[in-house]
Design a protein around this motif. Structure first.
Motif, PDB file in Angstrom:
ATOM      1  N   ALA A  18      11.231  41.056 -19.073  1.00  0.00           N
ATOM      2  CA  ALA A  18      11.432  39.607 -19.126  1.00  0.00           C
ATOM      3  C   ALA A  18      10.181  38.875 -18.645  1.00  0.00           C
ATOM      4  O   ALA A  18       9.811  37.814 -19.171  1.00  0.00           O
ATOM      5  N   ARG A  21       7.703  38.863 -21.480  1.00  0.00           N
ATOM      6  CA  ARG A  21       8.058  37.837 -22.467  1.00  0.00           C
ATOM      7  C   ARG A  21       7.647  36.454 -21.970  1.00  0.00           C
ATOM      8  O   ARG A  21       7.049  35.657 -22.704  1.00  0.00           O
ATOM      9  N   ALA A  22       7.950  36.194 -20.695  1.00  0.00           N
ATOM     10  CA  ALA A  22       7.614  34.893 -20.105  1.00  0.00           C
ATOM     11  C   ALA A  22       6.104  34.662 -20.125  1.00  0.00           C
ATOM     12  O   ALA A  22       5.629  33.565 -20.430  1.00  0.00           O
ATOM     13  N   ARG A  24       3.950  35.937 -22.268  1.00  0.00           N
ATOM     14  CA  ARG A  24       3.524  35.657 -23.658  1.00  0.00           C
ATOM     15  C   ARG A  24       3.921  34.263 -24.093  1.00  0.00           C
ATOM     16  O   ARG A  24       3.206  33.609 -24.863  1.00  0.00           O
ATOM     17  N   ASN A  25       5.079  33.772 -23.595  1.00  0.00           N
ATOM     18  CA  ASN A  25       5.496  32.415 -23.949  1.00  0.00           C
ATOM     19  C   ASN A  25       4.399  31.403 -23.632  1.00  0.00           C
ATOM     20  O   ASN A  25       4.272  30.376 -24.291  1.00  0.00           O
ATOM     21  N   PHE A  26       3.613  31.717 -22.619  1.00  0.00           N
ATOM     22  CA  PHE A  26       2.592  30.759 -22.195  1.00  0.00           C
ATOM     23  C   PHE A  26       1.169  31.307 -22.358  1.00  0.00           C
ATOM     24  O   PHE A  26       0.235  30.880 -21.687  1.00  0.00           O
ATOM     25  N   ALA A  49      11.638  42.860 -23.331  1.00  0.00           N
ATOM     26  CA  ALA A  49      10.454  42.054 -23.659  1.00  0.00           C
ATOM     27  C   ALA A  49      10.616  41.320 -24.984  1.00  0.00           C
ATOM     28  O   ALA A  49       9.876  40.368 -25.256  1.00  0.00           O
ATOM     29  N   ALA A 146      11.184  37.758 -12.844  1.00  0.00           N
ATOM     30  CA  ALA A 146      10.690  37.239 -14.125  1.00  0.00           C
ATOM     31  C   ALA A 146      10.682  35.712 -14.131  1.00  0.00           C
ATOM     32  O   ALA A 146       9.820  35.087 -14.744  1.00  0.00           O
ATOM     33  N   GLN A 147      11.650  35.112 -13.423  1.00  0.00           N
ATOM     34  CA  GLN A 147      11.707  33.650 -13.339  1.00  0.00           C
ATOM     35  C   GLN A 147      10.471  33.132 -12.629  1.00  0.00           C
ATOM     36  O   GLN A 147       9.870  32.124 -13.014  1.00  0.00           O
ATOM     37  N   LEU A 150       7.595  33.348 -14.872  1.00  0.00           N
ATOM     38  CA  LEU A 150       7.680  32.289 -15.881  1.00  0.00           C
ATOM     39  C   LEU A 150       7.110  30.975 -15.362  1.00  0.00           C
ATOM     40  O   LEU A 150       6.334  30.297 -16.035  1.00  0.00           O
ATOM     41  N   TYR A 154       4.063  29.036 -16.862  1.00  0.00           N
ATOM     42  CA  TYR A 154       4.280  27.665 -17.347  1.00  0.00           C
ATOM     43  C   TYR A 154       3.233  26.718 -16.771  1.00  0.00           C
ATOM     44  O   TYR A 154       2.617  25.932 -17.495  1.00  0.00           O
TER      45      TYR A 154
END
Lengths: 239, 239
Positions: A18, A21-22, A24-26, A49, A146-147, A150, A154
């Motif tokens: 997770a 993934r987070a 890659r989101n950013f 992921a 993971a939070q 993130l 972010y």
């Protein structure tokens, strides 16, 4: 240049996935793992992921923290708990703005995350030049691993953003005169249909009607639709 | 007053639980669930909430989105995808600063989250007055549901310093259900008068009409006036 996220003794593969993934989101893809509890590679991490497996495939795996951190010029340690430390405590926002500047200047930066159970021990934090503290509420301050990743990712992403995305609305908003015409057309039709007859104060009622059409940020296409509504609702009367 | 997080058709209990934990991390505890796929209560949600079970215990559960949103004066819809909508697109930061001001003034606000698989459909988004778009990278923009809730909660927490109470105008804003009734009445009348006959895509045209009535913060008296307009413009047809 982007910061590298280092996860010290992570426990759950789901969290590692997770976090990937987070990241890659950013737009972050450089991950290092220090002695992951359940070994590596971890299938649960790859399934969690969902699409960010590349971050995991390229992740560096180390047996001890020092070798994982050794090559960074700057290390920031994340922690939710307030500590008695002789270190600068920064918000994610100010930290990532600082890191953005450092990275732009070619400084290699690592951001360190502790394990789900214990977070970072003071020994681990000692490698860091500053601590990043997430402003969670005091009575419930423990973030999922993971939070936490993130939020840092972010803020990294935001640190490069100049402003909020431009809204399509601003580009297509009707101007005053277009809305005045709209209000007048409705007023005209409504007069014909006796809308103002019962009113003690016809003028006030007309002003209210103008306000209804003028104070909202109708787009030009909405103004067009409102004209269409008027025409269709009244068409039978015209025949 | 704090915003309520509404989750439309969430699939995984783990995500609902992680979202509850993320909400509590930032002092939010009002959650609503619309037809959760795996039923409710969901044990997986409670175990994933790790300490935030109270948010889940107090969550309202609804069978349809409209009843879950009906009593809010303002709804914001979260989406990663950029859409062609005549709605304001806001960053999490600017949206939460706005919501903080509205909530401080007593305006009831809901933040809507879509399902893991499909996100929010245009019909669902039509209830919102603005869209919140997380600035993820274009090539990997899909956030995990709980991650999205975390970011919004984080920005809510950061917006705490904002002051300015809202105008009385916003306090008298009509709620969603009152605006839905208005939109339906107009749609009904316009169907009779052939408004949709020419349209290649009648559904899209109806969604646009809903957006026209739902996205603006009409006051209750404006809604009353808009009903009056419809009745007067169509009255002759009834005789």
């Amino acid at each position: 240049m982007q910061p590298v996220f280092i996860f010290d003794s992570p426990q759950l593969g789901e969290n590692i996935g997770a976090a990937a993934r987070a990241m890659r989101n950013f737009g972050l893809d450089r991950m290092r793992l220090v002695s992951p509890r359940d070994g590596w590679p971890n299938p649960k991490a790859f399934s969690a992921a969902s699409g960010a497996g590349i971050v995991l495939s390229n992740a560096g795996v180390y047996s001890d923290l020092e070798s994982a951190l050794g090559d960074f010029q700057r290390v920031y340690a994340t922690t939710a708990r307030k500590r008695e430390l002789t270190k600068k405590v920064m918000s994610p926002r100010s930290a990532m703005m600082e890191i953005r500047e450092l990275a732009a200047g070619g400084v290699s930066v690592g951001v360190l995350f502790g394990s789900e159970r214990a977070g970072l021990e003071n020994k681990a934090i000692s490698y860091a030049s500053a601590v990043i503290s997430v402003p969670a509420v005091a009575e419930f301050s423990s973030l999922n691993l993971a939070q936490c990743a993130l939020l840092i990712g972010y803020e990294w992403r935001l640190s490069e953003q100049v402003a909020d995305p431009v809204t399509s609305l601003e580009l297509t908003a009707a101007n005053v005169i277009e809305k005045v015409i709209l209000a007048d057309k409705y007023t005209e039709e409504l007069s014909k249909s006796g809308f103002f007859d019962a009113a003690q104060n016809e003028e006030a009622k007309k002003i209210n009607l103008r306000n209804l059409f003028l104070r909202h940020d109708f787009t030009m296409s909405e103004v067009k639709t409102l004209h269409g509504i008027r025409q269709f609702l009244t068409r039978r009367r015209m025949h």
